[in-house]
Each structure stands twice: as C-alpha cells, then as structure tokens.
Design a protein around this motif. Structure first.
Motif, PDB file in Angstrom:
ATOM      1  N   TYR A   1      55.658 -29.114  94.046  1.00 10.60           N
ATOM      2  CA  TYR A   1      56.417 -29.482  95.239  1.00 10.60           C
ATOM      3  C   TYR A   1      57.818 -29.970  94.878  1.00 10.60           C
ATOM      4  CZ  TYR A   1      51.794 -29.395  97.410  1.00 10.60           C
ATOM      5  OH  TYR A   1      50.557 -29.013  97.850  1.00 10.60           O
ATOM      6  N   ILE A   2      57.923 -30.712  93.778  1.00 15.55           N
ATOM      7  CA  ILE A   2      59.227 -31.202  93.332  1.00 15.55           C
ATOM      8  C   ILE A   2      60.135 -30.036  92.977  1.00 15.55           C
ATOM      9  CG2 ILE A   2      60.406 -32.474  91.493  1.00 15.55           C
ATOM     10  CD1 ILE A   2      57.960 -34.360  91.427  1.00 15.55           C
ATOM     11  N   ALA A   3      59.572 -29.015  92.326  1.00 20.03           N
ATOM     12  CA  ALA A   3      60.362 -27.832  91.958  1.00 20.03           C
ATOM     13  C   ALA A   3      60.844 -27.091  93.201  1.00 20.03           C
ATOM     14  CB  ALA A   3      59.535 -26.908  91.075  1.00 20.03           C
ATOM     15  N   ILE A   4      60.001 -27.010  94.226  1.00 17.17           N
ATOM     16  CA  ILE A   4      60.412 -26.365  95.483  1.00 17.17           C
ATOM     17  C   ILE A   4      61.568 -27.135  96.111  1.00 17.17           C
ATOM     18  CG2 ILE A   4      59.712 -25.890  97.864  1.00 17.17           C
ATOM     19  CD1 ILE A   4      56.936 -25.203  96.824  1.00 17.17           C
ATOM     20  N   TRP A   5      61.441 -28.452  96.164  1.00 15.94           N
ATOM     21  CA  TRP A   5      62.481 -29.273  96.767  1.00 15.94           C
ATOM     22  C   TRP A   5      63.807 -29.117  96.015  1.00 15.94           C
ATOM     23  CZ3 TRP A   5      64.219 -31.314 100.875  1.00 15.94           C
ATOM     24  CH2 TRP A   5      65.128 -32.366 100.861  1.00 15.94           C
ATOM     25  N   ARG A   6      63.732 -29.070  94.705  1.00 16.91           N
ATOM     26  CA  ARG A   6      64.933 -28.901  93.898  1.00 16.91           C
ATOM     27  C   ARG A   6      65.596 -27.551  94.185  1.00 16.91           C
ATOM     28  NH1 ARG A   6      62.728 -29.880  89.360  1.00 16.91           N
ATOM     29  NH2 ARG A   6      62.236 -27.713  88.812  1.00 16.91           N
ATOM     30  N   ASP A   7      64.803 -26.507  94.302  1.00 17.22           N
ATOM     31  CA  ASP A   7      65.361 -25.180  94.574  1.00 17.22           C
ATOM     32  C   ASP A   7      65.920 -25.080  95.988  1.00 17.22           C
ATOM     33  OD1 ASP A   7      64.814 -24.241  92.041  1.00 17.22           O
ATOM     34  OD2 ASP A   7      62.871 -23.392  92.590  1.00 17.22           O
TER      35      ASP A   7
ATOM     36  N   LYS B   1      67.199 -27.481  97.759  1.00 11.27           N
ATOM     37  CA  LYS B   1      68.473 -28.210  97.805  1.00 11.27           C
ATOM     38  C   LYS B   1      69.617 -27.397  97.210  1.00 11.27           C
ATOM     39  CE  LYS B   1      67.423 -32.066  95.732  1.00 11.27           C
ATOM     40  NZ  LYS B   1      67.651 -33.444  95.195  1.00 11.27           N
ATOM     41  N   SER B   2      69.297 -26.514  96.275  1.00 13.05           N
ATOM     42  CA  SER B   2      70.341 -25.701  95.640  1.00 13.05           C
ATOM     43  C   SER B   2      70.619 -24.404  96.399  1.00 13.05           C
ATOM     44  CB  SER B   2      69.939 -25.366  94.206  1.00 13.05           C
ATOM     45  OG  SER B   2      68.835 -24.456  94.178  1.00 13.05           O
ATOM     46  N   SER B   3      69.876 -24.168  97.477  1.00 12.83           N
ATOM     47  CA  SER B   3      70.021 -22.916  98.228  1.00 12.83           C
ATOM     48  C   SER B   3      71.399 -22.816  98.871  1.00 12.83           C
ATOM     49  CB  SER B   3      68.950 -22.822  99.322  1.00 12.83           C
ATOM     50  OG  SER B   3      67.663 -22.877  98.771  1.00 12.83           O
ATOM     51  N   LYS B   4      71.919 -21.601  98.927  1.00 11.70           N
ATOM     52  CA  LYS B   4      73.228 -21.367  99.515  1.00 11.70           C
ATOM     53  C   LYS B   4      73.144 -20.932 100.974  1.00 11.70           C
ATOM     54  CE  LYS B   4      75.620 -20.175  95.195  1.00 11.70           C
ATOM     55  NZ  LYS B   4      74.564 -20.677  94.312  1.00 11.70           N
ATOM     56  N   ASN B   5      71.958 -20.548 101.435  1.00 11.30           N
ATOM     57  CA  ASN B   5      71.799 -20.136 102.829  1.00 11.30           C
ATOM     58  C   ASN B   5      70.328 -20.291 103.229  1.00 11.30           C
ATOM     59  OD1 ASN B   5      70.396 -17.656 101.929  1.00 11.30           O
ATOM     60  ND2 ASN B   5      72.453 -17.000 101.279  1.00 11.30           N
ATOM     61  N   PHE B   6      70.071 -20.045 104.530  1.00  5.60           N
ATOM     62  CA  PHE B   6      68.721 -20.227 105.043  1.00  5.60           C
ATOM     63  C   PHE B   6      67.737 -19.260 104.396  1.00  5.60           C
ATOM     64  CE2 PHE B   6      65.350 -18.983 108.002  1.00  5.60           C
ATOM     65  CZ  PHE B   6      64.745 -20.213 108.220  1.00  5.60           C
ATOM     66  N   HIS B   7      68.164 -18.019 104.151  1.00  8.94           N
ATOM     67  CA  HIS B   7      67.261 -17.031 103.558  1.00  8.94           C
ATOM     68  C   HIS B   7      66.761 -17.496 102.195  1.00  8.94           C
ATOM     69  CE1 HIS B   7      66.443 -13.428 101.010  1.00  8.94           C
ATOM     70  NE2 HIS B   7      65.684 -13.127 102.051  1.00  8.94           N
ATOM     71  N   GLN B   8      67.652 -18.011 101.375  1.00 10.54           N
ATOM     72  CA  GLN B   8      67.241 -18.484 100.064  1.00 10.54           C
ATOM     73  C   GLN B   8      66.263 -19.649 100.184  1.00 10.54           C
ATOM     74  OE1 GLN B   8      70.495 -19.361  97.420  1.00 10.54           O
ATOM     75  NE2 GLN B   8      71.403 -17.318  97.595  1.00 10.54           N
ATOM     76  N   ALA B   9      66.565 -20.594 101.086  1.00 11.08           N
ATOM     77  CA  ALA B   9      65.676 -21.747 101.272  1.00 11.08           C
ATOM     78  C   ALA B   9      64.301 -21.292 101.741  1.00 11.08           C
ATOM     79  CB  ALA B   9      66.289 -22.715 102.283  1.00 11.08           C
ATOM     80  N   PHE B  10      64.287 -20.331 102.664  1.00 12.36           N
ATOM     81  CA  PHE B  10      63.022 -19.805 103.181  1.00 12.36           C
ATOM     82  C   PHE B  10      62.213 -19.161 102.065  1.00 12.36           C
ATOM     83  CE2 PHE B  10      60.391 -16.431 104.896  1.00 12.36           C
ATOM     84  CZ  PHE B  10      59.752 -17.054 105.964  1.00 12.36           C
ATOM     85  N   MET B  11      62.858 -18.361 101.235  1.00 15.41           N
ATOM     86  CA  MET B  11      62.153 -17.662 100.168  1.00 15.41           C
ATOM     87  C   MET B  11      61.642 -18.625  99.103  1.00 15.41           C
ATOM     88  SD  MET B  11      61.807 -14.514 100.879  1.00 15.41           S
ATOM     89  CE  MET B  11      61.338 -13.850  99.286  1.00 15.41           C
ATOM     90  N   TYR B  12      62.375 -19.686  98.844  1.00 19.18           N
ATOM     91  CA  TYR B  12      61.916 -20.674  97.869  1.00 19.18           C
ATOM     92  C   TYR B  12      60.634 -21.372  98.328  1.00 19.18           C
ATOM     93  CZ  TYR B  12      65.951 -20.545  94.702  1.00 19.18           C
ATOM     94  OH  TYR B  12      66.888 -20.175  93.764  1.00 19.18           O
TER      95      TYR B  12
ATOM     96  N   SER C   1      63.784 -15.627  92.776  1.00 14.78           N
ATOM     97  CA  SER C   1      65.119 -16.213  92.663  1.00 14.78           C
ATOM     98  C   SER C   1      66.127 -15.206  93.190  1.00 14.78           C
ATOM     99  CB  SER C   1      65.437 -16.583  91.211  1.00 14.78           C
ATOM    100  OG  SER C   1      65.442 -15.429  90.395  1.00 14.78           O
ATOM    101  N   PRO C   2      67.232 -15.661  93.757  1.00 17.43           N
ATOM    102  CA  PRO C   2      68.205 -14.726  94.326  1.00 17.43           C
ATOM    103  C   PRO C   2      68.988 -13.951  93.276  1.00 17.43           C
ATOM    104  CG  PRO C   2      69.011 -16.983  94.470  1.00 17.43           C
ATOM    105  CD  PRO C   2      67.594 -17.060  93.991  1.00 17.43           C
ATOM    106  N   ASP C   3      69.038 -14.466  92.053  1.00 19.42           N
ATOM    107  CA  ASP C   3      69.853 -13.839  91.019  1.00 19.42           C
ATOM    108  C   ASP C   3      69.046 -13.279  89.846  1.00 19.42           C
ATOM    109  OD1 ASP C   3      68.957 -16.184  89.978  1.00 19.42           O
ATOM    110  OD2 ASP C   3      70.929 -17.030  89.513  1.00 19.42           O
ATOM    111  N   GLY C   4      67.699 -13.306  89.969  1.00 22.00           N
ATOM    112  CA  GLY C   4      66.865 -12.778  88.896  1.00 22.00           C
ATOM    113  C   GLY C   4      66.736 -13.701  87.698  1.00 22.00           C
ATOM    114  N   SER C   5      67.157 -14.951  87.851  1.00 16.33           N
ATOM    115  CA  SER C   5      67.041 -15.907  86.748  1.00 16.33           C
ATOM    116  C   SER C   5      65.595 -16.268  86.465  1.00 16.33           C
ATOM    117  CB  SER C   5      67.849 -17.169  87.054  1.00 16.33           C
ATOM    118  OG  SER C   5      67.423 -17.767  88.276  1.00 16.33           O
ATOM    119  N   SER C   6      64.744 -16.106  87.450  1.00 15.99           N
ATOM    120  CA  SER C   6      63.298 -16.225  87.271  1.00 15.99           C
ATOM    121  C   SER C   6      62.653 -15.060  87.998  1.00 15.99           C
ATOM    122  CB  SER C   6      62.768 -17.567  87.790  1.00 15.99           C
ATOM    123  OG  SER C   6      63.018 -17.702  89.188  1.00 15.99           O
ATOM    124  N   LEU C   7      61.479 -14.655  87.540  1.00 21.58           N
ATOM    125  CA  LEU C   7      60.856 -13.437  88.056  1.00 21.58           C
ATOM    126  C   LEU C   7      59.505 -13.714  88.688  1.00 21.58           C
ATOM    127  CD1 LEU C   7      61.585 -11.027  85.060  1.00 21.58           C
ATOM    128  CD2 LEU C   7      62.937 -11.329  87.143  1.00 21.58           C
TER     129      LEU C   7
END
Length: 305
Positions: A262-268, A270-281, A289-295
């Motif tokens: 849950y902490i990892a989700i919250w951290r991600d 907070k770093s989201s740049k838009n609603f879509h990223q937050a939703f996907m996290y 990840s939006p940039d492929g930094s994690s798979l």
C-alpha cells in the motif's frame, strides 16, 4: 428451513497442526533445514492471529453476514427478485446442489484469486501470502488481512441466486481446508488426479517467483478454470523453483509485510502526472509504469519468448 452447519476449518484445525508438526519433524530428521524457518513460522502465526481477531472480535468482513444479507436481499417479501422474476424462493438442500455449490464456490475463488494477482491494490494485500521464501504447510497460515474485507463479496452472488448461505459457508470452508493441503513440496505428482484437481505440485508453481510461473494456477480445487481462462501451467521438473516475490519486503517485520504494498501504491500515485497514471497505479496490473521503468508479469513473460 434454517440449518446451521459446523465450520470445516474449525474441526480441521487440530489436523492442520498435526500436519505442520509432522512435516517439520520430517524436515528435521532429513536435514532439510531450508523448508522451515523459525522466524518465518512466527510471521505466519502473527498473520493468522490478526485474521482471527478480525473475524471473532471485530466481525470485519464476516462471510456469514454478507452471504445471509445477499440471500435475503434478493428474496424480500415484497418485490423479491428470485420469487417474482425467477419463479423460486431457493434451491433447497438436494445432494447434487452441494456439488454445484462447491463448483460455483471455486469459480468465485478463481476470479478473486486471479484479480488478487492482476489488480495492484488487491495484490498489495495478497502479496502477504506470497511473501514467504519458504513453502510448507505453515505457509498456508500466512494470511493477508485486507482480502478478509472484500473476498466474501465475490461469493455473494451465489446466495443471491438461491443457494442457502449455510451451504455456501460450508463449501467456502471446504475450499479453505483443501487449500491448506496444497502447501507442501513433499507430495509427488498425482497422475490422473491432477488432471481435474489442483495438487500441491500445481500450487508450487503458483507460489514460485520464477518469471515463467508468475500468475499461474489460480484455481482453489479444480484445474478447469485455469485451463479455460488461460492461466494454466503444469509443474516442470526441469525448473528449479524459487519461492517468494520479486521485490520482497523486510521478511522479519510483519508490519512491513502487511503495509509495504500500500505504501508503494501511495508513493507512485503521488508521483503521477495525470489521472490516468494514478488510476493505473491503483487498478492496473502490478509492475505497470508509464515509462517502462518497471514491467508487468505479462511484459516480463513476453521477454522470455
């Protein structure tokens, strides 16, 4: 007719303890010190105690309450859905209904279990069960607390269509009893039995962190749903299984095990740049990840092909 059945998990508990003790003694005599860990077993016991407190003291996520509510909600005296639209009040207690009920129970188990692995906020809870790097009967007691609050909701449709809550509760308990016996590496391949039923070998695959085995064999009792919905993988003798998760928490700290997802989700988020990223996290697959930094698991497995 109201029938109150005993909980299969309750009367099976002494058997569980005997099997754990027997497996532990066997490992001690054979010098298999990697199978059991004292600290790991303490963490498992802590997790089980938490679930028992939630159930018996606080009544959080009570399966019985949810099943009875669903059963009666769809058959109110006025505008009862089952009676007025389906033409029956309930299915009754015929012998064949027990078989249907356990089948539907496992269908629900399959989907909530699969989503536990493929929806990140659900995985944040379920990861507790998979976090151990050991695989033994004691691992079955490494219960996550979060799913206790939502898992029964995925079964509520069964009493809604007319199966008595007591019948479902009994089948729900049988599912949990069966699941306990899947957590051992000492059971051999069971030939014809494993065509229809999930066996310990299949569940070893499920608990593996080997990339080719990730997100496989979600069924609780039957193999059919994994085979139909494309998540089946048989045990391969040539693959040396590693247990646990790909990004483990502090395995000696039960609170870190419970909360790190849950902490990892919250951290991600907070770093989201838009609603879509937050939703996907939150609702996307673990590893997205939006940039492929994690798979995701699917992306990792595509790399193996």
């Amino acid at each position: 007719m109201e029938i109150v059945l005993s909980n299969p998990v309750f009367w099976s508990s002494p058997i569980f303890l005997l099997f754990i003790l027997g497996e532990w003694l066997y490992c001690k005599l054979k010098g298999l010190h990697h199978v059991y860990s004292y600290k790991d077993f303490l963490v498992n016991s802590f997790m089980t105690t938490g679930v028992l407190l939630m159930e018996f003291v606080f009544k959080f996520g009570s399966a019985a309450a949810i099943f009875y509510f669903s059963y009666h909600l769809f058959n109110l005296e006025i505008d009862g859905v089952r009676m007025n639209f389906l033409g029956y009040e309930s299915f009754g207690w015929a012998w064949y209904l027990w078989g249907i009920c356990i089948f539907l129970d496992d269908f629900s188990h399959y989907w909530v279990h699969r989503w536990n692995h493929t929806i990140r906020f659900m995985w944040a809870s379920h990861i507790v069960h998979h976090s151990s790097e050991h695989f033994n009967f004691g691992t079955s007691f490494r219960l996550d607390w979060g799913s206790k609050l939502y898992k029964p909701l995925f079964y509520a449709w069964i009493p809604a269509i007319g199966f008595h809550p007591e019948m479902l509760l009994f089948c729900y308990g049988i599912e949990m009893v069966y699941q306990f016996f899947l957590h051992t590496s000492f059971c051999p391949r069971l030939k014809f039995f494993n065509i229809v039923f999930i066996t310990p070998k299949h569940h070893q695959v499920h608990h593996s962190k080997n990339v080719e085995y990730l997100d496989k064999n979600h069924g609780g009792i039957f193999t059919i749903f994994d085979k139909i919905f494309g998540s089946w993988r048989d045990y391969d003798e040539s693959i040396e299984i590693e247990y646990g998760v790909t990004h483990p928490p502090n395995l000696n700290n039960p609170f870190d095990i419970l909360t790190h997802g849950y902490i990892a989700i919250w951290r991600d988020v907070k770093s989201s740049k838009n609603f879509h990223q937050a939703f996907m996290y939150v609702f996307g697959p673990p590893g997205w990840s939006p940039d492929g930094s994690s798979l995701t698991v699917k992306q990792l497995q595509e790399q193996l092909e």
